[in-house]
Scaffold this active site. Sequence first.
Site, PDB file in Angstrom:
ATOM      1  CG  ASN A 110       1.907  -1.174  -1.100  1.00 27.08           C
ATOM      2  OD1 ASN A 110       1.269  -0.815  -1.740  1.00 27.08           O
ATOM      3  ND2 ASN A 110       3.005  -2.231  -1.067  1.00 27.08           N
ATOM      4  CG  ASP A 161      -2.334  -7.609   2.812  1.00 23.55           C
ATOM      5  OD1 ASP A 161      -1.007  -8.788   2.648  1.00 23.55           O
ATOM      6  OD2 ASP A 161      -1.918  -6.075   3.163  1.00 23.55           O
TER       7      ASP A 161
END
Length: 419
Positions: A279, A306
Amino acid sequence: MTTLLKSATIIDASSPYHKQTKDILITDGIITKIDNSIQPKENYQVVELDNLHVSTGWFDTSVSFGEPGYEERETLKHGVQVAAKSGFTDVAINPNTYPIVDNKSAVEFLINKVNGAATSIHPIGALTQQSKGVEMSEMYDMQQSGAIAFGDYNKPVSNDNLLKIALLYAQNFDGLVLSFPKNNLIAGEGVANEGKNSTLLGLKGIPALAEEIQIARDLFLLEYTGGKLHIPTISTAKSVQLIKDAKEKGLDVTCSVAVHNLFLTDDELHDFDANKKVNPPLRTENDRKALIQGLKEGVIDIITSDHNPIDIEHKKVEYSTAKDGTIGLESAFGALNTVLDIETIVKCLSDNPRKRFGVDSVIIEENEKATLSIFNPNGEYTFSEENIISTSKNSVFLDKKLDGKVYGIYNNSQLILNL
């Protein structure tokens, strides 16, 4: 302790030794001498490694560890070891723990838990209480306790007025506001990029529009309020253009991109591997190329792994029901080194994030603190589970060909090597 790095090629555009191969002597955490050849003494810790390169220490601005609350995914103590062996001297810790990091006590817990580790941690406080998007958190108190920015990890601020007030309020203490670029109403129950592949595979799509309309809103609000805005992990070509236009207007906005969005596309989804559910989602080849171009042009400021460890119970399930997220610290350099030049990597992993998030800048020069990432940019290999140091193994890069080896770091007067 005195450490001697032998024949190290220095990558630091701000240093007078940039691109030169030198011996580097470090005493009690300070670079005391840089010369063509330094003779080691008996008590020196000597580091001689193949094709040794050093740069200013890499800083990852979006890292999730489980603790507190999800220690089965990753503990703080083990997480900073993973970061160190992956070449990162600094990491910004997302607030997506249990409880959410939305007050000064939670910030202080994170800092105190791994105080003195080789890799320094910098908490990001939640922008809203419990990251629910309803009421603003105690931003000023958290900053006084060590929080470097404020954002609800992977959760958009759907309340326009709340983001407006946050941008205005944060100006009182020069705070940096993060706004995740996703409109949930448009994204709906989507699990993959909306396009040819999602249609072929029967997966509900997340349109690029869901990201772009949110960024457009955020930029309109920023233009109205002033302040400092950072947009994490953009993923589409239009997003790059929107931010480019905003910067040309003079707005104080920066953005980041995740390593996997620079390396992979939604063509990867044909095996329905839940490790590839991230995401924002993996997008198209056109988007991937636009992101790389955005980095080269300076529109995109920061690269992040991330890193988001997810336990096997929430990943080894049907693609549509799996949790979003991939680990990324261990694979970050090897993946970036296949698509970008070393100087761009160092600029977007070290110089730019330090400047934007208010973390001390560093330079490779005599009489300066030694904050170094240590690596070899040569050497192709296939990334496998053996390369994973993290407790969780949910990597989108498994079985991918990467290039280059991270040796470790020198930071906080400590040498950590991954040999």
